[in-house]
Every structure is written in C-alpha cells, then in structure tokens.
Scaffold this motif. Sequence first.
Motif, PDB file in Angstrom:
ATOM      1  N   UNK A  50      13.285  17.802  16.292  1.00  0.00           N
ATOM      2  CA  UNK A  50      14.369  18.764  16.386  1.00  0.00           C
ATOM      3  C   UNK A  50      15.679  18.111  16.009  1.00  0.00           C
ATOM      4  N   UNK A  51      16.683  18.972  15.836  1.00  0.00           N
ATOM      5  CA  UNK A  51      18.012  18.510  15.468  1.00  0.00           C
ATOM      6  C   UNK A  51      19.011  19.228  16.361  1.00  0.00           C
ATOM      7  N   UNK A  52      19.923  18.471  16.951  1.00  0.00           N
ATOM      8  CA  UNK A  52      20.859  19.045  17.905  1.00  0.00           C
ATOM      9  C   UNK A  52      22.122  19.546  17.204  1.00  0.00           C
ATOM     10  N   UNK A  53      22.985  20.183  17.987  1.00  0.00           N
ATOM     11  CA  UNK A  53      24.231  20.708  17.424  1.00  0.00           C
ATOM     12  C   UNK A  53      25.111  19.590  16.902  1.00  0.00           C
ATOM     13  N   UNK A  54      24.899  18.374  17.398  1.00  0.00           N
ATOM     14  CA  UNK A  54      25.654  17.223  16.915  1.00  0.00           C
ATOM     15  C   UNK A  54      24.908  16.474  15.807  1.00  0.00           C
ATOM     16  N   UNK A  56      21.988  15.217  15.804  1.00  0.00           N
ATOM     17  CA  UNK A  56      21.090  14.145  16.240  1.00  0.00           C
ATOM     18  C   UNK A  56      19.659  14.626  16.061  1.00  0.00           C
ATOM     19  N   UNK A  57      18.855  13.801  15.432  1.00  0.00           N
ATOM     20  CA  UNK A  57      17.463  14.177  15.202  1.00  0.00           C
ATOM     21  C   UNK A  57      16.539  13.438  16.168  1.00  0.00           C
ATOM     22  N   UNK A  58      15.505  14.115  16.579  1.00  0.00           N
ATOM     23  CA  UNK A  58      14.496  13.543  17.455  1.00  0.00           C
ATOM     24  C   UNK A  58      13.122  13.782  16.838  1.00  0.00           C
ATOM     25  N   UNK A  59      12.283  12.775  16.882  1.00  0.00           N
ATOM     26  CA  UNK A  59      10.947  12.875  16.304  1.00  0.00           C
ATOM     27  C   UNK A  59       9.902  12.367  17.290  1.00  0.00           C
ATOM     28  N   UNK A  60       8.732  12.999  17.230  1.00  0.00           N
ATOM     29  CA  UNK A  60       7.590  12.439  17.940  1.00  0.00           C
ATOM     30  C   UNK A  60       7.214  11.124  17.276  1.00  0.00           C
ATOM     31  N   UNK A  61       6.763  10.168  18.074  1.00  0.00           N
ATOM     32  CA  UNK A  61       6.392   8.864  17.513  1.00  0.00           C
ATOM     33  C   UNK A  61       5.340   8.997  16.418  1.00  0.00           C
ATOM     34  N   UNK A  62       4.463   9.963  16.583  1.00  0.00           N
ATOM     35  CA  UNK A  62       3.341  10.107  15.652  1.00  0.00           C
ATOM     36  C   UNK A  62       3.771  10.576  14.266  1.00  0.00           C
ATOM     37  N   UNK A  63       4.999  11.084  14.131  1.00  0.00           N
ATOM     38  CA  UNK A  63       5.437  11.601  12.826  1.00  0.00           C
ATOM     39  C   UNK A  63       6.596  10.816  12.239  1.00  0.00           C
ATOM     40  N   UNK A  64       7.120   9.862  12.985  1.00  0.00           N
ATOM     41  CA  UNK A  64       8.257   9.077  12.480  1.00  0.00           C
ATOM     42  C   UNK A  64       7.886   8.378  11.176  1.00  0.00           C
ATOM     43  N   UNK A  65       8.796   8.461  10.224  1.00  0.00           N
ATOM     44  CA  UNK A  65       8.558   7.844   8.927  1.00  0.00           C
ATOM     45  C   UNK A  65       7.797   8.729   7.957  1.00  0.00           C
ATOM     46  N   UNK A  70      15.690  18.826   8.665  1.00  0.00           N
ATOM     47  CA  UNK A  70      17.045  19.052   8.180  1.00  0.00           C
ATOM     48  C   UNK A  70      17.470  20.466   8.553  1.00  0.00           C
ATOM     49  N   UNK A  71      18.782  20.693   8.487  1.00  0.00           N
ATOM     50  CA  UNK A  71      19.309  21.978   8.923  1.00  0.00           C
ATOM     51  C   UNK A  71      20.348  22.471   7.930  1.00  0.00           C
ATOM     52  N   UNK A  72      20.335  23.765   7.678  1.00  0.00           N
ATOM     53  CA  UNK A  72      21.366  24.436   6.886  1.00  0.00           C
ATOM     54  C   UNK A  72      22.129  25.334   7.851  1.00  0.00           C
ATOM     55  N   UNK A  73      23.309  24.866   8.255  1.00  0.00           N
ATOM     56  CA  UNK A  73      24.077  25.594   9.262  1.00  0.00           C
ATOM     57  C   UNK A  73      24.462  26.982   8.770  1.00  0.00           C
TER      58      UNK A  73
END
Length: 119
Positions: A50-54, A56-65, A70-73
């Motif tokens: 996910x991606x926060x309003x600031x 910041x992106x968060x990923x599950x360890x299994x998918x990192x890399x 990405x987001x289009x505001x």
Amino acid sequence: QVHLVESGGGLVQSGGSLRLSCAASGSIFSFKAMGWYRQAPGKERELVANITKNAITNYADSVKGRFTISRDIAKNAVYLQMNSLKPEDTAVYYCNLQQGFGGLRVDYWGQGTQVTVSS
C-alpha cells in the motif's frame, strides 16, 4: 460511500508480469492509504502493498523487489506492477482504500480480481 473498480488480473506463466489497476470514486475526504491485499484459497487475506497519503510505501516481504505500487492522485487510482510472478502469488487481489483520522479508520474494498500464475 466509496466505490473501487479493479482491473488487470489474469493468467500468466511463472516469471511473467501483470499490472493491476484500481480507480476510486465517491466520498474521499480523509484519505489515509490505498493499496492491495490478496487472499489465496484456505488462507487469510494479507497485505501485498500500500501507499499512504505521505507517499510511504509498504510491501509484504514476499513481494519486495518484485512488485511496485504507484498512485495517480489526480485519478484517485493506484497501480500494482507485478514482475517475476511465482505460483505462490496466485490469489484473489483486492483493492483497498483507507479513510479516517487519528485512530479512526474505515476500509473500503473492491470486488477482487483473480491472479493465477502457472508453473
């Protein structure tokens, strides 16, 4: 109310790529984060990215890399580029949008899109 429309799922061979898209509409007045969860048969739903309003992106360890969010505001949209897919990535992928403030959080969900990775 918030409405989420997903697209981009499908069948792909191991090592292949897919791109998921999700567009949000409706009463988006206190955005916190937007992203993707997935649920495989017999397993609990889990955060993929996910991606926060600031931004910041968060990923599950299994998918990192391998996965990139990405987001289009301007379009209230979020995208998930999935590369080097593995059979264990097979699941229904759900778009998620979180609204709220402080400790309050309300989740909205898309209808889900199937991703199947064949070995």
